[in-house]
Design an enzyme around this catalytic site. Structure first.
Site, PDB file in Angstrom:
ATOM      1  N   LYS A 290     -12.374  44.713  19.274  1.00  0.00           N
ATOM      2  CA  LYS A 290     -12.191  45.393  18.014  1.00  0.00           C
ATOM      3  C   LYS A 290     -13.018  44.757  16.703  1.00  0.00           C
ATOM      4  O   LYS A 290     -13.432  45.767  15.574  1.00  0.00           O
ATOM      5  CB  LYS A 290     -10.815  45.130  17.412  1.00  0.00           C
ATOM      6  CG  LYS A 290      -9.856  45.662  18.267  1.00  0.00           C
ATOM      7  CD  LYS A 290      -9.178  46.926  17.574  1.00  0.00           C
ATOM      8  CE  LYS A 290      -8.577  47.675  18.797  1.00  0.00           C
ATOM      9  NZ  LYS A 290      -7.505  47.323  19.536  1.00  0.00           N
TER      10      LYS A 290
ATOM     11  N   LYS B 264     -13.930  54.843  28.476  1.00  0.00           N
ATOM     12  CA  LYS B 264     -12.711  54.569  29.107  1.00  0.00           C
ATOM     13  C   LYS B 264     -11.798  55.607  28.085  1.00  0.00           C
ATOM     14  O   LYS B 264     -11.799  55.565  27.026  1.00  0.00           O
ATOM     15  CB  LYS B 264     -12.377  53.252  29.080  1.00  0.00           C
ATOM     16  CG  LYS B 264     -11.016  52.870  29.210  1.00  0.00           C
ATOM     17  CD  LYS B 264     -10.339  51.712  28.578  1.00  0.00           C
ATOM     18  CE  LYS B 264      -8.923  51.716  28.381  1.00  0.00           C
ATOM     19  NZ  LYS B 264      -8.206  50.697  27.945  1.00  0.00           N
TER      20      LYS B 264
ATOM     21  N   LYS C  47      -6.354  55.702  23.535  1.00  0.00           N
ATOM     22  CA  LYS C  47      -6.077  56.241  22.362  1.00  0.00           C
ATOM     23  C   LYS C  47      -6.953  55.866  21.106  1.00  0.00           C
ATOM     24  O   LYS C  47      -7.256  56.648  20.254  1.00  0.00           O
ATOM     25  CB  LYS C  47      -4.628  55.507  21.925  1.00  0.00           C
ATOM     26  CG  LYS C  47      -3.421  56.059  22.558  1.00  0.00           C
ATOM     27  CD  LYS C  47      -2.205  54.969  22.642  1.00  0.00           C
ATOM     28  CE  LYS C  47      -2.310  54.324  23.609  1.00  0.00           C
ATOM     29  NZ  LYS C  47      -0.957  53.432  24.060  1.00  0.00           N
TER      30      LYS C  47
HETATM   31  P1  ADP Z   1      -4.874  52.472  25.148  1.00  0.00           P
HETATM   32  O1  ADP Z   1      -6.103  52.187  25.799  1.00  0.00           O
HETATM   33  O2  ADP Z   1      -5.081  54.135  25.363  1.00  0.00           O
HETATM   34  O3  ADP Z   1      -4.555  52.079  24.051  1.00  0.00           O
HETATM   35  P2  ADP Z   1      -2.990  50.975  26.254  1.00  0.00           P
HETATM   36  O4  ADP Z   1      -3.792  49.848  25.979  1.00  0.00           O
HETATM   37  O5  ADP Z   1      -1.656  50.914  25.507  1.00  0.00           O
HETATM   38  O6  ADP Z   1      -3.718  52.311  26.420  1.00  0.00           O
HETATM   39  O7  ADP Z   1      -2.705  50.630  27.955  1.00  0.00           O
HETATM   40  C1  ADP Z   1      -1.391  51.138  28.699  1.00  0.00           C
HETATM   41  C2  ADP Z   1      -1.463  50.615  29.846  1.00  0.00           C
HETATM   42  O8  ADP Z   1      -2.355  51.925  30.468  1.00  0.00           O
HETATM   43  C3  ADP Z   1      -2.539  49.557  30.303  1.00  0.00           C
HETATM   44  O9  ADP Z   1      -1.682  48.945  31.491  1.00  0.00           O
HETATM   45  C4  ADP Z   1      -3.527  49.984  30.466  1.00  0.00           C
HETATM   46  O10 ADP Z   1      -4.255  49.147  31.461  1.00  0.00           O
HETATM   47  C5  ADP Z   1      -3.452  51.363  31.101  1.00  0.00           C
HETATM   48  N1  ADP Z   1      -4.661  52.120  30.666  1.00  0.00           N
HETATM   49  C6  ADP Z   1      -5.009  52.629  29.542  1.00  0.00           C
HETATM   50  N2  ADP Z   1      -5.912  53.480  29.610  1.00  0.00           N
HETATM   51  C7  ADP Z   1      -6.470  53.399  30.622  1.00  0.00           C
HETATM   52  C8  ADP Z   1      -7.575  53.962  31.448  1.00  0.00           C
HETATM   53  N3  ADP Z   1      -8.267  54.620  30.873  1.00  0.00           N
HETATM   54  N4  ADP Z   1      -7.584  54.112  32.847  1.00  0.00           N
HETATM   55  C9  ADP Z   1      -6.831  53.165  33.526  1.00  0.00           C
HETATM   56  N5  ADP Z   1      -5.759  52.392  32.932  1.00  0.00           N
HETATM   57  C10 ADP Z   1      -5.531  52.572  31.699  1.00  0.00           C
END
Ligand code: ADP
Ligand code: TRP
Length: 354
Positions: A110, A206, A209
């Site tokens: 960030k 990756k 959100k």
């Molecule tokens: P974001 O990156 O969209 O904010 P989160 O951090 O809330 O998503 O992630 C929620 C769960 O989903 C975590 O266990 C995270 O490791 C998994 N996750 C999020 N994005 C991915 C991705 N692109 N590939 C695999 N797992 C993911």
């Protein structure tokens, strides 16, 4: 064996969340005692609009249920319904080295994006460790990006036990040998689903959100189609063989800190979403040439609807019954709180809090 995991309610869930995390949650509820929660305190780092915070929390709960979490099998709850987590967060903060927090990917990423960090973001891993340790979880199913957080939770659990548990020996954390005491905080391990470690987003980074490159699970149908049709591709002509990723790991190539992602996101997404035998056919024609990227995108869209159609239906039904949702969450909170209360009694006694 106790499993625990959470997903932040900072935006609508996407297919990366599903393949990286939620799919495992659903499988694991049949195998082990499972605790799943919506990390709505964590999400306040990003969501500062109260109405939206409430909505997204509800939305995440409905999404979990629609995707197959069964409140009869797993404990499903909101992080904020068990306030003990904030107390443990403080007590862990007392032993968590600033040097660890300074090298946390979540924080460094960030900052690298130019955000001026608030304390909440800096302290994020401490709250996450409290989430895990409060329920004495053995295993935490997550995507690869979360491994570091779980390692921190382990490290701090050891530090806490060393500090506060007489007779605790880090070499024997469960106190199996004579003269050793078991730790109050149990050491958790990350559980990673190797084949879909990192699901790429439509731009190849990756899927996240925060990058705006997601394919949502329950979003508007037209928008989903638009996203899939705009997956980044190169200008290889229809007849020619299409390039495959160099380091060919499903769902994206190796990447540091969620940074680089997939060279060929369409290929990697097909690999993640298609049943194995269908993907084999796609892979053969991809390498042979003769089909355009548009055809493959249509194939991906079909796979999306085949996979998530039934869940989308359930989502619509559940979203129309908020009272039932609240009942499920209250029940989950009661069960989670029982566990938390038991642990916090021990923790308070150990540190000298009346
Ligand atoms: P974001 O990156 O969209 O904010 P989160 O951090 O809330 O998503 O992630 C929620 C769960 O989903 C975590 O266990 C995270 O490791 C998994 N996750 C999020 N994005 C991915 C991705 N692109 N590939 C695999 N797992 C993911
Ligand atoms: N940090 C996790 C994520 O972004 C969400 C989370 C919060 C979590 N607390 C947790 C995951 C405890 C597992 C266990 O995905």
């Amino acid at each position: 064996m106790r499993i625990l995991s959470g997903v932040q309610s900072s935006g609508k869930l996407h297919i990366g969340n599903y393949y990286g995390a939620i799919r495992q949650f659903v499988q694991l509820q049949d195998e082990a005692e499972s605790y799943y929660f919506i990390a709505n305190y964590h999400s306040l780092n990003e969501v500062r609009e109260p109405k939206r915070a409430l909505e997204l929390t509800r939305d995440a709960a409905v999404s979990y249920l629609a995707l197959g979490l069964d409140p009869k099998k797993a404990v499903l709850f909101r992080q904020s319904d068990v306030r003990e987590v904030l107390e443990l967060y403080w007590l862990l903060g007392v032993v968590a080295p600033v040097a660890h927090l300074e090298r946390a990917h979540s924080y460094k990423d960030k900052v690298a994006q130019g955000k001026s960090p608030d304390f909440g973001l800096f302290a994020y891993p401490v709250l996450m460790a409290a989430d895990i340790l409060l329920y004495s979880a053995d295993a935490v199913p997550v995507g690869k990006d979360q491994i570091q957080h779980i390692e921190f939770a382990r490290d701090w659990a050891v530090k806490f036990n060393v500090q506060y548990v007489p007779g605790y020996d880090p070499a024997d954390p469960e106190g199996k040998e004579r003269g050793h005491a078991p730790g109050i905080l149990k050491l958790p391990s990350a559980r990673i689903q190797a084949s879909t470690q990192t699901v790429p987003g439509i731009d190849g980074r990756k899927m996240s959100k925060s990058y705006g490159n997601t394919i949502d699970l329950f979003g508007d149908e037209k928008e989903i189609k638009k996203r899939i049709m705009s997956i980044k591709t190169d200008s290889t002509p229809v007849e020619a063989p299409k390039p495959v990723p160099r380091a060919e790991s499903a769902g994206g190539t190796e990447q540091a800190e969620g940074g680089k992602g997939s060279e060929v996101p369409l290929y990697d997404l097909l690999k993640v979403m298609l049943p194995e035998s269908d993907f084999r056919d796609v892979d053969a024609s991809w390498r042979a040439g003769g089909k355009g990227y548009g055809d493959y995108k249509k194939k991906l869209l079909e796979a999306y609807h085949a996979t998530f159609g039934p869940a989308r239906q359930r989502y619509a039904e559940l979203a129309g019954d908020p009272a039932e949702l609240e009942r499920i969450l209250q029940d989950g909170a009661n069960r989670a709180r029982e566990e938390a209360t038991r642990l916090m009694d021990k923790v308070r006694r150990a540190v000298g809090i009346p």
